[in-house]
Design a protein around this motif. Structure first.
Motif, PDB file in Angstrom:
ATOM      1  N   ASN A 117       9.496   4.110  47.641  1.00 13.55           N
ATOM      2  CA  ASN A 117       9.499   4.972  46.455  1.00 13.55           C
ATOM      3  C   ASN A 117       8.083   5.209  45.938  1.00 13.55           C
ATOM      4  OD1 ASN A 117      12.298   5.042  46.570  1.00 13.55           O
ATOM      5  ND2 ASN A 117      12.547   3.335  45.134  1.00 13.55           N
ATOM      6  N   GLU A 119      14.353   3.775  39.884  1.00 16.77           N
ATOM      7  CA  GLU A 119      13.313   4.294  40.780  1.00 16.77           C
ATOM      8  C   GLU A 119      13.868   5.421  41.651  1.00 16.77           C
ATOM      9  OE1 GLU A 119      11.142   1.466  43.029  1.00 16.77           O
ATOM     10  OE2 GLU A 119      10.531   0.261  41.303  1.00 16.77           O
ATOM     11  N   LYS A 120      15.070   5.216  42.227  1.00 15.51           N
ATOM     12  CA  LYS A 120      15.680   6.263  43.049  1.00 15.51           C
ATOM     13  C   LYS A 120      16.001   7.499  42.207  1.00 15.51           C
ATOM     14  CE  LYS A 120      17.715   3.673  46.905  1.00 15.51           C
ATOM     15  NZ  LYS A 120      18.975   3.343  47.636  1.00 15.51           N
ATOM     16  N   ILE A 139      12.815   9.475  41.966  1.00 12.21           N
ATOM     17  CA  ILE A 139      12.503  10.123  43.238  1.00 12.21           C
ATOM     18  C   ILE A 139      13.451  11.296  43.488  1.00 12.21           C
ATOM     19  CG2 ILE A 139      12.328   9.822  45.741  1.00 12.21           C
ATOM     20  CD1 ILE A 139      10.115   8.476  44.060  1.00 12.21           C
ATOM     21  N   ILE A 158      19.174   9.231  48.735  1.00 17.63           N
ATOM     22  CA  ILE A 158      18.558   9.061  47.412  1.00 17.63           C
ATOM     23  C   ILE A 158      19.061  10.138  46.452  1.00 17.63           C
ATOM     24  CG2 ILE A 158      16.379   9.224  46.122  1.00 17.63           C
ATOM     25  CD1 ILE A 158      15.001   7.873  48.490  1.00 17.63           C
TER      26      ILE A 158
END
Length: 422
Positions: free
Chosen positions: A35, A6-7, A10, A78
């Motif tokens: 997120n 997920e990071k 992003i 991130i």
């Protein structure tokens, strides 16, 4: 070390905002609320054609509790945590897999199976899991690559779905695998008779065909079929106690023809889409008829009947595409066309019309030319994704439940005309 997919996604957006258009994932699939908020916000901006940049994202995320300085620090972390070895395509696939696994766990956790409800539960979760299945994503191809289909044209087709009615066949050619065809008319115009005539033609052409009848009893279906096959007036069949003239010979000949029709399966009763799906899994039909769509029971109750019919329409459309067969669904029309001078209906008169119009590959409409002459029908292809529209006049012999291309004054002498399965 496990990759935080997920990071990674992003960070890709923060480094290259334009990449969001190519990310094959949805915001609701993210487990992290933070997120998800960033992704959905950027997707919304992209849809509107607005600029996406880190400064704008930070300002949108900042609150009284999380000042902009802290937000900037989180965004920097991130970006710095990005694992360059994992592609965006891989990360999106992992997010989808984890989302589906989570939802599957939720479905299984709420199941309470007993010997009495096991069949109903299995059918219900089957539909739920169908919605979670990962279907193959299509990638773009060059126009020159589509030439690979050239071998499918100007040759004999493996399966030909001809109705035997030239006004339909000349325009459409042959119904395609995966088509949802809507046959619509007002009550008592003849849509069931036409559907059964086409279904019998398919079956007699060697196609294993199913007819899901939600409106008539088995006996009523037989009366229609034997009237068509024998050429004897249906009122005579229903009421006569003795044969007249050559009726016995015709009756026996008609029954002999019906005895040979072992490719046509007649179902009667109440059905849901999942019941039709179950029958298809068992028999692998080459074509399915549903008489009629608005009588199909919903798999799940919906807020209103329009939503239920829409779900039924989508379910039949998906069933047709998954099994690569045409599905014919009969549909009622509302009364609007009866108020017009020429009585000609349009797609807007389909009951609970919106989703039906969208899901159907082809919409065929049938109506009476006048109240005085119910033997003359007009038929038109109102929607044809690949064919365009057309219309033509047909003749209908209601006593024998048969449609003809031309006048049927002499048709009783040759009742094989509608069913010449050469």
């Amino acid at each position: 070390m496990q990759i935080d997919v997920e990071k990674n996604i992003i960070s890709s957006i923060l480094l290259d905002p334009e990449c969001i258009t190519s990310l094959d994932v949805e915001g609701y699939m993210f487990e992290s609320d933070f997120n998800r908020q960033i992704f959905e916000m950027c997707r919304e901006w992209d849809d509107k054609g607005a600029e996406i940049n880190t400064i704008k994202i930070a300002k949108a995320l900042a609150t009284d509790y999380i000042p902009i300085e802290q937000v900037n620090q989180i965004l920097a972390e991130i970006v710095n945590s990005r694992d360059a070895s994992a592609s965006d395509e891989y990360c999106c696939k992992e997010i989808r897999k984890r989302f589906r696994a989570k939802k599957a766990g939720e479905i299984l956790s709420r199941i309470d199976v007993t010997p009495d409800n096991v069949d109903a539960v299995l059918e219900e979760i089957s539909e739920d899991f169908d919605g979670l299945r990962e279907f193959e994503r299509q990638k773009s191809v060059k126009m020159c690559d589509l030439v690979k289909f050239k071998g499918e044209y100007f040759r004999e087709k493996d399966v030909i779905y001809n109705t035997g009615i030239s006004s339909i066949d000349d325009n459409i050619g042959s119904f395609d695998e995966g088509d949802l065809i809507i046959l619509a008319a007002r009550p008592s115009v003849g849509k069931s008779a036409l559907a059964l005539q086409i279904a019998r033609r398919f079956a007699n052409s060697g196609l294993k065909t199913a007819y899901f009848n939600l409106e008539m009893t088995q006996k009523q279906m037989y009366e229609r079929a034997i009237a068509s096959a024998s050429g004897i007036n249906m009122k005579r069949i229903r009421n006569a106690t003795n044969f007249l003239g050559d009726e016995k010979e015709k009756f026996d000949k008609g029954n002999a023809l019906l005895m040979q029709e072992d490719n046509l399966y007649i179902y009667d009763g109440n059905f849901r889409v999942r019941d039709i799906r179950t029958a298809q899994k068992k028999h692998r039909f080459a074509a399915i008829f549903v008489d009629y769509l608005q009588l199909v029971s919903p798999d799940k109750p919906r807020a209103n009947r329009r939503e239920e019919v829409g779900a039924i329409s989508r379910g039949l459309n998906r069933l047709a595409m998954e099994n690569k067969i045409p599905i014919f669904a009969l549909s009622q029309l509302n009364r609007m066309s009866e108020q017009t001078k020429d009585k000609e209906p349009s797609m807007s008169e389909l009951r609970e019309a919106g989703d039906i119009e969208q899901d159907a590959s082809t919409i065929i409409m049938l109506w009476n030319v006048s109240k005085e002459d119910t033997s003359t029908k007009m038929i038109k292809v109102e929607k044809g994704r690949q064919t365009g529209n057309s219309r033509q006049q047909l003749k209908f012999d209601g006593s024998k439940m048969l449609f003809y291309e031309n006048d049927f004054e002499d048709a009783t002498d040759d009742m094989d005309i509608p069913f010449e399965f050469d």
